[in-house]
Scaffold this active site. Structure first.
Site, mmCIF file in Angstrom:
data_model
loop_
_atom_site.group_PDB
_atom_site.id
_atom_site.type_symbol
_atom_site.label_atom_id
_atom_site.label_comp_id
_atom_site.label_asym_id
_atom_site.label_seq_id
_atom_site.Cartn_x
_atom_site.Cartn_y
_atom_site.Cartn_z
ATOM 1 N N LEU A 1 -44.816 -29.408 7.009
ATOM 2 C CA LEU A 1 -43.705 -28.611 6.484
ATOM 3 C C LEU A 1 -42.425 -28.948 7.237
ATOM 4 O O LEU A 1 -42.324 -28.736 8.440
ATOM 5 C CB LEU A 1 -44.011 -27.125 6.617
ATOM 6 C CG LEU A 1 -42.931 -26.155 6.122
ATOM 7 C CD1 LEU A 1 -42.772 -26.268 4.614
ATOM 8 C CD2 LEU A 1 -43.275 -24.716 6.504
ATOM 9 N N HIS B 1 -43.369 -24.803 19.058
ATOM 10 C CA HIS B 1 -42.000 -25.263 19.292
ATOM 11 C C HIS B 1 -41.034 -24.185 18.795
ATOM 12 O O HIS B 1 -41.321 -23.504 17.799
ATOM 13 C CB HIS B 1 -41.777 -26.567 18.532
ATOM 14 C CG HIS B 1 -40.517 -27.277 18.870
ATOM 15 N ND1 HIS B 1 -39.297 -26.939 18.322
ATOM 16 C CD2 HIS B 1 -40.271 -28.321 19.705
ATOM 17 C CE1 HIS B 1 -38.366 -27.738 18.794
ATOM 18 N NE2 HIS B 1 -38.925 -28.586 19.636
#
Length: 322
Positions: A112, A216
């Protein structure tokens, strides 16, 4: 897609900035869309977010029907080992990372990525949840368990504290080199060189321990979307950057539980509930935001959506609330 791949910042194995690899990925996806199947079969589907006014691709996502078939699907599983000393009258609990292939055979949603200029207006949700509508509409091609890997912490240099503190010591290459090699050649080198014994996290540097299981910063919104969909973190982390791997039972995903096929009654709706609407089979799959109004066991859809999806009254649509 190549231009978007150059914007990922590393650690994004499913979208490597390599033209030949991306071309092969798209060719494989095209072949998978073209065939019929009634069971998982190591297929890859690449979906793209298209600006219908310009034709530009502004995002991409991917579906893997059965991981671990072409090469082993490795993860670290966080486990706890408990020991007790009668002489000291103390109990010690040690956290370990064990190299496992527990998730082989599961389906995966991944890859994604949204172009930085398109990260608004719910486009990330559209791109992410379109995958679950595709699964619902092609259920036989996916497994009963599904996973998603999130990119772990990457420092300002493009390196990984987790890699530097653990795997990098056994491979003689930087995180970026290993990440690129994995994206282009697969991860058999992990099986060849990675120690098979469990790793005690207490023996890792603090910089590596601190990032285990953390996504992240750019992936936190994706993590929340996955959790809202029904995914849960069960102690699996990526062997390269230590990012979390979340899992779910496919049929328990929110989208699959809340969607069903409905016949389109008309295509002239002026106002209604804004939802995700999908239609089509295999390569003809399309998904967009649109307005609907339930009319008994049928559904009315606005004209723009009907034109975008190339549907008309009598066709079938799958809808799910935002």
């Amino acid at each position: 897609m190549y231009e978007m791949a150059k914007l990922t910042g590393g650690g994004f194995t499913n979208l490597p900035p390599d033209r030949d690899t991306l071309r092969k990925k798209l060719e494989r996806s095209e072949a998978c869309f073209a065939k019929e199947a009634d069971r998982p079969d190591d297929d890859l589907f690449v979906l793209v977010l298209e600006d219908t006014e310009t034709g530009e691709v502004r995002g991409t996502s991917q579906l893997f029907t059965e991981v671990g078939q072409q090469w082993p699907f490795y993860s670290y599983r966080i486990q706890t080992h408990t020991q007790h000393s009668q002489e000291l009258d103390r109990t010690f609990r040690a956290e370990m990372l064990s190299l496992v292939t527990d998730l082989e055979g599961a389906s995966e949603v991944g890859g994604l990525f949204l172009h930085p200029s398109s990260r608004a207006g719910g486009l990330g949700m559209l791109l992410a949840r379109s995958r679950y509508l595709f699964i619902a509409m092609h259920r036989d091609r996916f497994g009963d368990k599904i996973l998603a890997e999130l990119r772990g912490i990457i420092d300002d240099r493009g390196g990984s504290p987790f890699w530097d503190g653990l795997a990098g010591k056994f491979f003689g290459m930087s995180f970026q080199e290993a990440d690129e090699f994995n994206a282009l050649n697969g991860n058999q080198f992990i099986a060849d060189l990675m120690p098979k014994s469990p790793i005690y996290t207490a023996m890792l540097p603090e910089s590596a321990r601190a990032v285990i299981g953390l996504p992240h910063p750019t992936g936190r919104a994706a993590m929340r979307m996955l959790e809202n969909e029904g995914f849960a973190y069960e102690g699996y982390v990526d062997i390269f950057d230590g990012g979390p791997t979340v899992t779910a039972r496919t049929d328990q995903l929110k989208t699959l539980r809340e969607t069903r096929p409905m016949e389109i009654s008309r295509c002239d709706l002026d106002i209604g509930d804004r939802v995700l609407i999908a239609t089509g089979h295999n390569a003809n799959f399309r998904c967009c935001y649109g307005m609907i109004e339930h009319e008994g066991d049928k559904v009315a859809i606005d004209h723009t959506t009907c034109r975008t999806l190339a549907v008309e009254p009598g066709d079938t649509a799958w809808c799910v609330a935002r």
